[in-house]
Design a protein around this motif. Structure first.
Motif, mmCIF file in Angstrom:
data_model
loop_
_atom_site.group_PDB
_atom_site.id
_atom_site.type_symbol
_atom_site.label_atom_id
_atom_site.label_comp_id
_atom_site.label_asym_id
_atom_site.label_seq_id
_atom_site.Cartn_x
_atom_site.Cartn_y
_atom_site.Cartn_z
ATOM 1 N N GLY A 132 0.793 -1.254 -0.046
ATOM 2 C CA GLY A 132 -0.065 -0.054 0.091
ATOM 3 C C GLY A 132 0.914 1.005 -0.048
ATOM 4 O O GLY A 132 0.537 2.204 -0.840
ATOM 5 N N LYS A 133 1.844 1.359 0.853
ATOM 6 C CA LYS A 133 2.890 2.519 0.960
ATOM 7 C C LYS A 133 3.480 2.600 -0.437
ATOM 8 O O LYS A 133 3.597 3.771 -0.931
ATOM 9 C CB LYS A 133 3.785 2.128 1.975
ATOM 10 N N GLU A 134 3.808 1.556 -1.243
ATOM 11 C CA GLU A 134 4.482 1.582 -2.402
ATOM 12 C C GLU A 134 3.651 2.128 -3.733
ATOM 13 O O GLU A 134 3.887 3.083 -4.322
ATOM 14 C CB GLU A 134 4.748 0.203 -3.018
ATOM 15 N N VAL A 135 2.260 1.885 -3.384
ATOM 16 C CA VAL A 135 1.237 2.182 -4.284
ATOM 17 C C VAL A 135 0.892 3.700 -4.007
ATOM 18 O O VAL A 135 0.902 4.568 -5.294
ATOM 19 C CB VAL A 135 -0.117 1.441 -4.180
ATOM 20 N N VAL A 136 0.806 4.420 -2.731
ATOM 21 C CA VAL A 136 0.430 5.585 -2.588
ATOM 22 C C VAL A 136 1.687 6.353 -3.178
ATOM 23 O O VAL A 136 1.354 7.395 -3.837
ATOM 24 C CB VAL A 136 0.454 5.636 -0.987
ATOM 25 N N ARG A 137 2.993 6.015 -2.825
ATOM 26 C CA ARG A 137 3.820 6.685 -3.413
ATOM 27 C C ARG A 137 4.014 6.855 -5.119
ATOM 28 O O ARG A 137 4.284 7.841 -5.473
ATOM 29 C CB ARG A 137 5.441 6.111 -2.927
ATOM 30 N N GLU A 138 3.681 5.729 -5.664
ATOM 31 C CA GLU A 138 3.649 5.654 -7.107
ATOM 32 C C GLU A 138 2.438 6.646 -7.591
ATOM 33 O O GLU A 138 2.588 6.980 -8.596
ATOM 34 C CB GLU A 138 3.390 4.236 -7.355
ATOM 35 N N MET A 139 1.422 6.599 -7.046
ATOM 36 C CA MET A 139 0.481 7.442 -7.315
ATOM 37 C C MET A 139 0.669 8.845 -7.225
ATOM 38 O O MET A 139 0.284 9.608 -8.008
ATOM 39 C CB MET A 139 -0.935 7.328 -6.500
ATOM 40 N N ASN A 140 1.437 9.183 -6.207
ATOM 41 C CA ASN A 140 2.044 10.376 -6.135
ATOM 42 C C ASN A 140 2.880 11.122 -7.383
ATOM 43 O O ASN A 140 2.643 11.861 -7.623
ATOM 44 C CB ASN A 140 2.732 10.808 -4.676
ATOM 45 N N LYS A 141 3.729 9.984 -7.667
ATOM 46 C CA LYS A 141 4.704 10.223 -8.750
ATOM 47 C C LYS A 141 3.740 10.235 -10.069
ATOM 48 O O LYS A 141 4.112 11.043 -10.988
ATOM 49 C CB LYS A 141 5.605 9.136 -8.795
ATOM 50 N N ALA A 142 2.848 9.361 -10.140
ATOM 51 C CA ALA A 142 2.234 9.286 -11.527
ATOM 52 C C ALA A 142 1.222 10.597 -11.765
ATOM 53 O O ALA A 142 0.565 10.880 -12.669
ATOM 54 C CB ALA A 142 1.380 8.195 -11.655
#
Length: 328
Positions: A132-142
């Motif tokens: 979940g943390k990885e997805v949150v940060r990836e959503m931030n980037k994208a």
């Protein structure tokens, strides 16, 4: 102009025309609940067709500038969103791909715990998982806004902490004002306030309550009390209005493929089907009474502008843009 943080259902031309009449210039639409990657791609394709067929009344919006431009032109800006993260199917690289297809809002979990974190309906909220943390940060980037409307409080607080950008609760209310599992604790609302996030106050009777649904003044009074908790810069509109839904649609939302049994979602055995809309919100066009309702309960013109559209535009500006390092 009004921006609605979340609506769902089977939109058609009449839906867009009704939103136009209500003064809605931007709306986050629900492209899926439980669907996986291929079904989600099909949904995006259908949305593109629908918007193309009705391009004189609506347009897909990918940035805050788009939303404001489209809304000011008299059309409805369609912001593509999903109420679950199933579209990624556990693949971190799919976040960027869906962002490139125009997806701008994704809810981490729907009504069940998933591989990202805990839902509001679980007996124990597990918190945000490593993935979940990885997805949150990836959503931030994208450039995808993190939505925690159906997410458990612990997972929501974890997401606020993990996110490098402010997050949203696109459609919920304060639990201290109406006690329901779908609503958010004061701790979450204060964390949104401190981090620049936004809650869209819902008009869905099951999580709003009969008292706040009896008149526009009553509902706007609820909004005013939410502002007392979360602050004027963190409160907006997220009606959770549905379009053209029937019994099978509600069954899909609540049961999906995960159970053979009956699940009432935010409803109950006493109110199992479609909840009656608020007394003041019988048709989509009735949204036009919101600005004056806010004025009636004491909000200034500047505050009305923030609640009806300004706070969403600020959040979209902060989140829809990919991080600069990705452009290099």
């Amino acid at each position: 102009m009004i921006i609605d943080g979340l609506q769902c259902g089977h939109f058609d031309r009449n839906s867009f025309e009704s939103l136009q009449k209500a003064g809605v210039g931007g709306v986050v639409v629900t492209c899926g609940f439980w669907e996986g990657t291929v079904e989600s791609l099909d949904s995006l394709a259908r949305w593109r067709d629908l918007v193309r067929e009705n391009e004189d009344v609506c347009e897909i919006a990918a940035t805050a500038v788009d939303v404001e431009r489209i809304g000011r032109s008299g059309k409805v800006g369609v912001i593509l969103g999903f109420q679950n993260s199933n579209l990624f199917e556990g693949r971190i690289r799919f976040v960027e791909l869906f962002a490139e297809l125009g997806v701008r809002v994704v809810q981490l979990t729907y009504n069940n715990q998933n591989e990202l974190g805990g839902s509001c309906y679980e007996a124990e909220d597990s918190g945000l998982a490593r993935f979940g943390k990885e997805v949150v940060r990836e959503m931030n980037k994208a450039g995808i806004l993190v939505d925690c409307s159906h997410v458990g409080d612990r997972t929501t607080l974890d997401a606020i902490e993990a996110s490098q950008k402010p997050i949203a609760v696109t459609h919920a209310n304060a639990r201290s004002l109406f006690d329901h599992k779908r609503n958010k604790s004061d701790a979450v609302l204060k964390a949104l306030r401190e981090s620049g996030g936004v809650i869209g106050c819902a008009a869905y009777r099951n999580i709003t309550g009969d008292e706040f649904c009896k008149s526009i003044e009553a509902w706007c009074g609820m909004v005013a009390r939410t502002v007392e908790i979360a602050g004027i810069d963190s409160v907006a509109i997220g009606t959770d209005r549905s379009h053209n839904f029937t019994a099978p649609d509600y069954a899909w939302m609540r049961q999906g493929r995960w159970t053979r049994g009956i699940d009432y979602g935010a409803g109950s055995a006493a109110r199992p089907g479609k909840a009656p809309p608020p007394d003041w919100f019988q048709t989509v066009e009735d949204m036009r009474v919101i600005p004056n309702g806010l004025r009636t309960v004491g909000f200034s013109e500047e505050e009305v502008a923030k609640i009806t559209h300004g706070n969403w535009l600020r959040l979209y500006e902060a989140t829809f843009k990919p991080r600069e390092e990705n452009k290099k």
